[in-house]
Design an enzyme around this catalytic site. Structure first.
Site, mmCIF file in Angstrom:
data_model
loop_
_atom_site.group_PDB
_atom_site.id
_atom_site.type_symbol
_atom_site.label_atom_id
_atom_site.label_comp_id
_atom_site.label_asym_id
_atom_site.label_seq_id
_atom_site.Cartn_x
_atom_site.Cartn_y
_atom_site.Cartn_z
ATOM 1 N N SER A 227 31.480 -59.164 -15.244
ATOM 2 C CA SER A 227 31.876 -60.212 -14.385
ATOM 3 C C SER A 227 31.033 -61.508 -14.665
ATOM 4 O O SER A 227 30.220 -61.780 -15.195
ATOM 5 C CB SER A 227 31.867 -60.087 -13.212
ATOM 6 N N TYR B 118 29.276 -57.915 -4.938
ATOM 7 C CA TYR B 118 29.563 -58.082 -6.135
ATOM 8 C C TYR B 118 28.476 -58.327 -7.347
ATOM 9 O O TYR B 118 28.268 -57.522 -8.378
ATOM 10 C CB TYR B 118 30.576 -58.759 -5.423
HETATM 11 C C1 GCO Z 1 33.455 -64.951 -6.535
HETATM 12 C C2 GCO Z 1 33.866 -63.900 -8.047
HETATM 13 C C3 GCO Z 1 34.995 -63.633 -8.714
HETATM 14 C C4 GCO Z 1 35.686 -63.872 -9.679
HETATM 15 C C5 GCO Z 1 34.269 -63.036 -11.560
HETATM 16 C C6 GCO Z 1 34.231 -64.048 -12.007
HETATM 17 O O1 GCO Z 1 33.169 -65.730 -7.461
HETATM 18 O O2 GCO Z 1 33.973 -65.061 -5.910
HETATM 19 O O3 GCO Z 1 32.550 -63.822 -9.113
HETATM 20 O O4 GCO Z 1 36.180 -63.646 -8.124
HETATM 21 O O5 GCO Z 1 36.480 -63.377 -10.382
HETATM 22 O O6 GCO Z 1 34.082 -62.234 -11.193
HETATM 23 O O7 GCO Z 1 33.858 -63.832 -13.211
#
Ligand code: GCO
Ligand code: CA
Length: 260
Positions: free
Chosen positions: A144, A157
């Site tokens: 991500s 996350y």
């Molecule tokens: C956010 C999260 C995810 C993204 C993604 C970015 O910013 O809320 O990071 O929504 O989808 O993983 O790479």
């Protein structure tokens, strides 16, 4: 193109019932791969399987929670006895909980780490051991922007996705001698159900992302197919432990003021 041909290969995509997982699965299938997908919701699985079948792909689906290591072991064995070895693994299944660190319930933090990071380890271990016996394979971890960048409300996350980047490098190191290439794809901001809550018209994040992305748009899930095929194919046989960011240029730049 032979270099990118996946004919005769079986690809396992966790969370391949929708979104980015589905788009990457379709890319691999278009390059010739047979698909195995996992999901947790029977209704979503039925819908996904009929979608793939309509497109003419060879596909099978298995419903289980990737964080249940005992059940996962049984399911991976079933996949192999049902159809043969797994040549390509895409660790795509993931969840997000957007909550400020000051108030985030610890159980929510744990669950995100469990699915996004521990789950990827569980499936990699089960499939990796088989790949070692089979003489090689390809593992692609879906990372991500949050493997590199922080942002409000995504502490768990980001911790998980940063961890997944380092898991990628460690597994690449351990398994390279077995002809297994472990790499990652780091999607930028894509138009999927996961980002739906922050993409709605009028949400300040929607405009922010378009301004922050040099390509000036949200990613289309299909934008990931080419990188997935590359990292799943012979074309990447000497590429190890890399994260390829498919982000419209986000990580290349500090951004710009909204009036530029
Ligand atoms: C956010 C999260 C995810 C993204 C993604 C970015 O910013 O809320 O990071 O929504 O989808 O993983 O790479
Ligand atoms: Ca085969």
């Amino acid at each position: 193109m032979k270099l990118f041909d996946l004919t005769g290969k079986r690809a396992l995509i966790t969370g391949g019932t929708h979104g980015l997982g589905m788009a990457m699965a379709e890319g691999l299938a278009n390059a010739g791969a047979e698909l195995i997908i996992t999901g947790t919701t029977p209704a979503k699985m039925d819908k996904a399987l009929s979608h793939y079948k309509t497109k003419g792909y060879k596909v099978s689906g298995y419903i289980f929670d990737i964080t249940d290591d005992k059940l996962a072991a049984t399911k991976i064995s079933e996949m192999v006895s049902d159809g043969g070895q797994i040549d390509i693994l895409v660790n795509n299944a993931g969840i997000i909980k957007r909550e400020l660190a000051t108030t985030m319930p610890v159980d929510d933090f744990r669950r995100v780490i469990e699915v996004d990071l521990v789950g990827a380890f569980i499936i990699s271990q089960l499939v990796g051991n088989r790949m070692i016996k089979n003489g090689g394979g390809k593992i692609i971890n879906i990372c991500s922007m949050m493997s590199e960048l922080g942002r409000n409300s995504v502490s768990a996350y980001a911790a998980a996705k940063g961890g997944l980047k380092m898991l990628t490098r460690s597994l690449a190191t351990e398994w390279a001698k077995h002809n297994i290439q472990v790499n990652g794809i780091g999607p930028g901001y894509f138009a999927t159900s996961q980002t739906e809550p922050i993409r709605v018209d009028g949400h300040p994040f929607n405009e922010f992302i378009i301004n922050r992305t040099p390509s000036a748009r949200w990613g289309d899930p299909e934008d990931l197919a080419g990188t997935a095929i590359f990292l799943a194919s012979k074309a990447s046989d000497f590429v190890n432990g890399q994260i390829v960011y498919v982000d419209g240029g986000i990580l290349a730049t500090i951004g710009k003021p909204s009036n530029e």
